[in-house]
Design a protein around this motif. Structure first.
Motif, PDB file in Angstrom:
ATOM      1  N   LEU A 116       0.735  -1.344   0.070  1.00  0.00           N
ATOM      2  CA  LEU A 116       0.058   0.005  -0.079  1.00  0.00           C
ATOM      3  C   LEU A 116       0.888   1.177   0.040  1.00  0.00           C
ATOM      4  O   LEU A 116       1.703   1.455   1.064  1.00  0.00           O
ATOM      5  CB  LEU A 116      -0.957  -0.111   1.307  1.00  0.00           C
ATOM      6  N   HIS A 119      -3.205   4.912   2.395  1.00  0.00           N
ATOM      7  CA  HIS A 119      -4.233   4.079   3.199  1.00  0.00           C
ATOM      8  C   HIS A 119      -5.807   4.362   2.991  1.00  0.00           C
ATOM      9  O   HIS A 119      -6.163   5.253   2.272  1.00  0.00           O
ATOM     10  CB  HIS A 119      -3.920   4.023   4.599  1.00  0.00           C
ATOM     11  N   ASP A 120      -6.442   3.541   3.523  1.00  0.00           N
ATOM     12  CA  ASP A 120      -7.847   3.567   3.298  1.00  0.00           C
ATOM     13  C   ASP A 120      -8.368   4.745   4.113  1.00  0.00           C
ATOM     14  O   ASP A 120      -8.503   4.432   5.524  1.00  0.00           O
ATOM     15  CB  ASP A 120      -8.442   2.296   3.646  1.00  0.00           C
ATOM     16  N   ASN A 308      -2.118   2.194  -5.623  1.00  0.00           N
ATOM     17  CA  ASN A 308      -1.823   0.931  -4.934  1.00  0.00           C
ATOM     18  C   ASN A 308      -1.597  -0.291  -6.240  1.00  0.00           C
ATOM     19  O   ASN A 308      -0.591  -0.905  -6.542  1.00  0.00           O
ATOM     20  CB  ASN A 308      -2.693   0.680  -4.188  1.00  0.00           C
TER      21      ASN A 308
END
Lengths: 479, 449
Positions: A116, A119-120, A308
């Protein structure tokens, strides 16, 4: 099942088996490859203009694109509804590119596990609407404090929360969450009837808190406000720019738009597969001065241009395009990589499910050299130092490219003397790259506001470079 | 376009109108005191070939709804490309929610009811063709083949593309205005690559029409693309100098595009225009007159009402160099204490009046100078009028083409450039929203060698 798979498939009563069936249905025609691209994105913008919260907008986009590739041919269809019927209808249209008959079997799905690069995060809900508005007010107040004479101040902030899911007949199964935020501000100054604008901004694949984080001891938003005022003031003092061919020193960071236009587009796989680029068929040749090493790097943490996985599910990569002036490789998607007999490079990108992917740049920059910016400027007897740019454009076939300086200065006898008005610089990519004679030690990337357009599709990108000297390029001034 | 027409698109328009009406009603039920919404939907086909083989076949189906709500003087906007009932309701809710955080701005709101196009003409913009992918591919192949066969220096192709789209546009607001109409657009284009020595050049040609049968023949498009490409081979730079410049008709519209930006309400009320306070004053040389004709039948930029429902009308924009009107949507109009002009969303068929014959006649008038056929980059500053763009074209002496020119810039200030328009040809380019012939500007700065 992860969040994206639930959101894009399960919530629409779809499952992996159905996607495999759809791909098999497409492969009952003579196709080499097929993929399904599910996407949902939420986008908001807030605009503050002269103290008024003038606009708030919110946009939803959601749908699925279905692509079938046979040799060099592509069939494509899409739908803004995500359900079995829409998927099958789009699959039927897409596979019409090829006749019925045997083709390669569909591979069993295997989940892509890519490192990654960001990030989310859900940027839209990362701050309350009231807090978003008050951040914009702080930006405007800071500008008005720095420049009480400002005639007009606009600040805006936007965020995107995008989820994608890619399922392909080569077994690729990938999901991704892509946050993106951006803050911009601009100020209009008037001095004795002469008006000039300055603007600045930044962004990243993070949430809104990015703008409140400290950088060099102060919040980022404050640096944008200061930068906008500084630029407007410089432009108020600017004299007419010179016209003609002369040495030009480019600053670090955003001036890397040079690389984006002069070499970046010309090294995209589709143009080279078609032999349409000024760089076609030149792998292994000296296409730039030996001081130049240029990379496209989708793996930089949290960068606007980072990925990503790309829009075909290939993990983002660090790709060396030019090494010490020698052309090393092109940026590829799966279609062009297969046709050129090389591996995909993680550069397949598309604006949305309703657009076909193409090889595109991510973050494109030149590695640092050894000189200080001061050293470089001191070697120029008469020329231009350009530290900031607007956009650019390239004709990849002739290699001609332009980029427009928005902040520039005269260099006289090795010293920066006066600011000059914005001017367009024009050159030929392969020629100009050979004329880079000094490269600085101050590599940096832009602040995260770049947008690249190709065939009507826009995607976020990054650019960067150290300061550098071009011995000779045409400057489009008026005197 | 009578309501009894059997084409299902008319049924679809009624459905979309109903959906827009429901959205507006829903907004009001959530507390909006006024609301406006626009919905569009386009479907069609886009095919391309390259070197005689099919490259892509795309089936397009695009649509969206945009809504703005007003809660008192607070505005909120939202849009969606997902037209499901749930999505429509969720964006309306979101817009109302946003309006809680936007400012009380008395300039917000719908355009005045008296300006709505409650009665508007049928502009004959809808000519569906139902072209099959195979027919589109055949057109592409014919255009590309004609280009490749035309000259042996044409060695490669970037392909040919045919697209045929039909769509509808519906706009409604809480004044009770609700209207919609269908439209079509067909295009055919090709781009080829020429080579001489080590250098390559590319150029393209295209045709666009509301009516499929009025597209130019593919062979003619191919030959035009080949000829423009070959003409660019062996180009040179020219010395840095000040000379007269002609903007060829197909790129001259960009000059008037800068006028559109400068007299647009947004730039004016923000004081971000080089033409502030210019109403009624000369902004061009007196040889320039521009009329707007929004209702040209089948016109590519024809529109019966603007994107706020305001009726579009015939207007004079420039008479003998003097500016007759600004271009105002309702917000900017209120900011400037003026009236909306029907230009929300853009202009509608500007006709620039020619002052003499065609390009050849303009070249003769110029004598020696630069004919610009291509512009690159965005080097135009609307605040100051400063202009600096990449250019390519031809060097002209005694009214005759000498050689192709590239890798130069042309620069000046738009205020001066507008005042220095010396002549406009009658070689009118009709494919854009500004219809103009070639434009001669008496002097600009070229940067080259």
């Amino acid at each position: 099942m992860n969040q994206v798979e639930k959101h894009l498939l399960a919530d629409s009563q779809l499952c992996r088996e159905q996607l495999a069936d759809t791909l098999a249905y497409i492969h009952s025609h003579q196709v080499d490859y097929a993929d399904l691209y599910f996407q949902s994105s939420y986008h908001e913008t807030w605009v503050l203009e002269d103290g008024l919260v003038k606009e708030g907008t919110y946009n939803i986009e959601r749908g699925v694109g279905v692509r079938a590739v046979s040799g060099e041919k592509t069939g494509f269809s899409y739908s803004d509804a995500i359900n079995v019927e829409a998927l099958n209808k789009a699959a039927e249209a897409a596979r019409s590119i090829a006749q019925a008959g045997d083709s390669k079997t569909v591979q069993v799905f295997s989940d892509v596990r890519a490192p990654l690069q960001f990030h989310d995060k859900q940027p839209i809900s990362s701050m309350t609407d009231a807090d978003k508005v008050s951040l914009l007010r702080e930006v405007e107040n800071a500008i008005r404090e720095l420049a009480p004479e400002a005639e007009q101040v606009v600040s805006s902030m936007s965020a995107v929360y995008e989820q994608v899911l890619i399922a392909a007949s080569d077994g690729t199964f990938a999901t991704d969450i892509r946050p993106l935020v951006r803050l911009n501000c601009s100020v209009l100054l008037n001095r004795d009837g002469r008006r000039e604008r300055g603007s600045a901004g930044g962004g990243a694949r993070l949430d809104y808190h990015y703008f409140r984080e400290l950088e060099n001891g102060q919040p980022r938003w404050l640096s944008y406000a200061q930068e906008a005022v500084r630029q407007a003031r410089v432009n108020l003092d600017a004299i007419d720019a010179p016209a003609g061919t002369m040495p030009v020193v480019l600053g670090s960071g955003w001036p890397g738009v040079l690389l984006h236009e002069a070499v970046g587009h010309g090294l995209e796989g589709d143009f080279n597969r078609k032999g349409a680029s000024a760089f076609s068929g030149r792998i292994g040749e000296q296409v730039a001065s030996p001081l130049c090493t240029v990379v496209d790097d989708g793996t930089m943490a949290d960068r606007r241009g980072s990925l990503n996985v790309d829009d075909e599910g290939t993990p983002a990569a660090y790709n060396v395009l030019i090494e010490n002036g020698i052309l090393k490789g092109y940026m590829q998607d799966k279609l062009n990589a297969r046709l050129m007999g090389v591996a995909p490079t993680g550069n397949a990108r598309r604006e949305s499910y309703a657009h076909l992917p193409m090889p595109r740049m991510t973050n494109t920059y030149m590695l640092a050299g050894e000189h200080t910016q001061q050293d470089i400027i001191s070697t120029v007897k008469k020329g231009v130092f350009a530290s900031n740019f607007g956009g650019g454009q390239v004709d990849i076939t002739s290699g001609k490219f332009v980029f427009s300086a928005s902040e520039a200065y005269l260099i006289e006898n090795g010293k920066i003397t006066r600011p000059i008005k914005g001017a367009t610089l024009i050159g030929n990519g392969p020629d100009v790259m050979q004329k880079i004679s000094m490269v600085g030690n101050d590599l940096c990337l832009d602040r995260g506001v770049g947008v690249c357009g190709k065939d009507g599709q826009s995607v976020p990108v990054g650019v960067g470079q150290p300061s550098l000297k071009i011995d000779e390029i045409t400057v489009g001034g008026t005197v | 376009m009578s309501q009894t027409n059997q084409d299902p698109i008319f049924q679809r328009i009624e459905e979309v109108k109903q959906a827009v009406k429901e959205v507006l009603d829903y907004a009001q039920s959530l507390g909006a005191t006024a609301a406006e919404a626009a919905m569009s939907s386009t479907s069609g086909l886009s095919v391309s070939t390259r070197l005689g083989e099919v490259d892509t076949i795309e089936f397009n189906q695009d649509g969206g709804l945009g809504i703005s709500v007003y809660v008192g003087n607070h505005k909120g906007s939202a849009s969606t490309a997902d037209l499901s009932k749930e999505a429509l309701r969720s964006v309306v809710k979101k817009a109302v929610e946003i309006a809680k955080f936007t400012s009380d701005d008395p300039c917000n709101g719908l355009a005045e009811k008296a300006l709505m196009a409650f009665d508007y003409p049928d502009l004959d913009l809808y000519h569906p063709a139902n072209v099959s992918p195979d027919t589109g591919i055949a057109l592409c192949k014919a255009a590309e083949e004609a280009a490749l066969a035309h000259d042996k220096r044409i060695i490669n192709s970037d392909g040919a593309t045919f697209a045929s789209h039909q769509g509808l546009r519906v706009y409604g607001n809480s004044h009770g205005f609700l209207a919609g109409y269908p439209r079509t657009r067909h295009t055919l284009s090709t781009m080829v690559i020429g080579k001489e020595g080590k250098h390559m050049q590319r150029d393209s040609a295209y045709s666009v029409s509301r009516i499929y049968s009025e597209l130019k023949a593919p062979q003619a498009i191919g030959i035009e693309a080949a000829e423009s490409t070959v003409a660019k081979l062996n180009c040179q730079k020219v010395p840095t100098q000040k000379v007269p410049v002609i903007f060829r008709a197909d790129i001259a519209n960009s000059l008037f595009g800068h006028l559109v930006s400068a007299i647009g309400g947004g730039a004016l009320y923000r004081k971000s225009s080089f033409l502030l306070d210019s109403l009624g004053k000369p902004v061009f040389n007196s040889c320039v007159s521009i009329s707007e004709r929004p209702h040209l039948p089948k016109g590519l930029a024809s529109s019966p009402f603007d994107s706020e429902g305001v009726i579009t009308k015939e207007k004079e924009i420039i008479i003998n160099g003097e500016l007759q009107t600004y271009l105002l949507a309702s917000y900017a109009a209120k900011k400037l204490k003026m009236q909306a002009t029907g230009h929300a969303g853009g202009i509608h068929n500007w006709l620039v009046q020619p002052t003499q014959g065609g390009l050849a006649s303009l070249l003769k008038t110029m004598g020696t100078g630069l004919l610009v056929t291509e512009l690159m980059g965005q080097g135009v500053n609307t605040v100051t009028g400063d202009y600096s763009r990449g250019a390519a074209g031809f060097w002209i002496e005694n009214g005759e083409v000498q050689f192709p020119v590239s890798e130069i810039t042309i620069a000046g200030n738009l205020k001066d450039m507008f005042m220095n328009v010396a002549a406009i040809g009658d070689d009118i380019e009709k494919r854009g929203s500004v219809q103009t012939g070639s434009v001669l500007i008496s002097q600009m700065q070229i940067a080259g060698q």
